[in-house]
Write a protein that holds these residues in place. Structure first.
Motif: not given
Length: 388
Positions: A202-219
């Motif tokens: 699940v995490s793989y598919f979310i991280l593959k598609k997601a682009r976080f608008s605010i810096a640092g939110f991916d971390m």
């Protein structure tokens, strides 16, 4: 404000010690333990701290990030040639070390059988934080992909040691049957693998598609993944450490993950902070005045593990693969005990009453292992001709 000032001073002291210990050739993590002892109840600063429950909670969280980053930093492409041996070391090797050490404690030290094998379970695994720290701080590039094998082994054997510890605690409480123990082990492994796989996919598919608008939110999102990777299987009776390690491997080996370089830097720093926290806290929790009472049997046990138990486990696993003798000897010597053993000892202290001071018994073995084996690991690798 006073507590914040103390915390800041401790962090500065840890950073300073890391530079000093590096120049002296002393393992950095040992410096953090000693610093905690200096601040503790028997130390110079006399900070009274004996709350095992609080320490258990903090150390459990710290181990989550250490285990996650152990998987995150494992390069599957480089590790695939040694993966089978590493996994066998982290399972069969742990079981052999557990059994041989338990027999030694019972017959040589005259401990009761349950307590003997409980100690065997507590110190059956090598420690990811210690091994990672020494290999990376000394920049040891070892022949035959040995560094990868050691990192996979030390990063993946805590779940097995945790299961053995949980099993021995259940036996010590007197309420465990053969069927109950079998169900406990199967549930730990099955649910750990199941939830680890599901959360990773699940995490793989979310991280593959997601682009976080605010810096640092991916971390922040990946931190949430790591915590969920441990908490969800743990809530159902599964092995959270096994699960979070699997999640770390999958995410760490994603090729098209967004902003991966920053994630690596972030978790490198976070894991470093967790290592400082866990080793300092364990040092703070200890009472050096109680160590002399266990130093004799603990030293004998530590020497036995280093000279007998660990080499037996390594030879049994690696000889069928026709591994080179010098590689086998180095892997046997590199079996450092560390923070996970002391954290598991905290679990035991909170769960059962024992005849011996289990916490300080294991604590001394870890000190001995990090000081002796950790300091000499680069030297032994060089003498065996294992530096690439």
């Amino acid at each position: 404000m006073t507590y914040l000032l103390i915390v800041s001073l401790i962090i500065f002291a840890c950073v300073l010690l890391s530079r000093i210990s590096g120049k002296l050739g002393i393992p950095i993590l040992l410096s953090f333990i000693v610093l905690g002892m200096l601040f503790g109840s028997d130390g110079i600063f006399k900070i009274h701290f004996d709350d095992y429950s609080f320490a258990e909670n903090i150390c459990s969280v710290a181990l989550i990030f250490i285990m996650f980053y152990g998987g995150f930093g494992t390069n599957v492409r480089y590790a695939k040639n040694v993966a089978v041996r590493a996994v066998l070391l982290s399972t069969v090797g742990v079981l052999v070390t557990f059994a041989v050490t338990g027999v030694f404690c019972h017959f040589a030290l005259r401990m009761n059988p349950v307590e003997s094998f409980l100690i065997g379970a507590l110190i059956s695994s090598t420690d990811a934080a210690s091994v990672f720290s020494i290999l990376r701080s000394k920049k040891l590039n070892l022949k035959y992909n040995t560094a990868s094998m050691l990192e996979i082994e030390s990063g993946s054997n805590d779940p097995c040691a945790y299961m053995l510890t949980a099993t021995m605690i259940a036996i010590a409480k007197g309420g465990a049957s053969v069927n109950g123990i079998a169900i406990l082990i199967v549930r730990q492994v099955f649910l750990g693998l199941l939830f680890g796989g599901i959360i990773a996919v699940v995490s793989y598919f979310i991280l593959k598609k997601a682009r976080f608008s605010i810096a640092g939110f991916d971390m922040i999102f990946v931190v949430g993944i790591a915590l969920a990777g441990y908490a969800i299987p743990q809530a159902f009776g599964g092995n959270g450490y096994l699960s979070v390690y699997i999640v770390g491997i999958v995410i760490g080996n994603m090729k098209d993950i967004y902003n991966k370089r920053n994630l690596v830097n972030f978790f490198d720093g976070t894991t470093g902070l967790m290592q400082v926290l866990i080793f300092f806290l364990l040092g703070l929790l200890s009472f050096p005045s109680r160590i002399p009472a266990v130093i004799g049997p603990a030293l004998l046990t530590g020497l036995f593990i280093m000279v007998v138990a660990r080499p037996i486990a390594v030879f049994l696993v690696m000889l069928p693969f026709k591994s080179k003798l010098k590689q086998i000897l180095l892997v046997a010597f590199a079996g450092l005990r560390g923070a996970s053993s002391i954290v598991f000892a905290i679990f035991a202290v909170l769960s059962v009453n024992t005849d011996n001071d289990i916490f300080h018994f294991v604590f001394f073995i870890v000190l001995f292992s990090i000081l002796f084996q950790g300091s000499l690991l680069p030297f032994v690798a060089k003498k065996l001709g294992m530096i690439d």
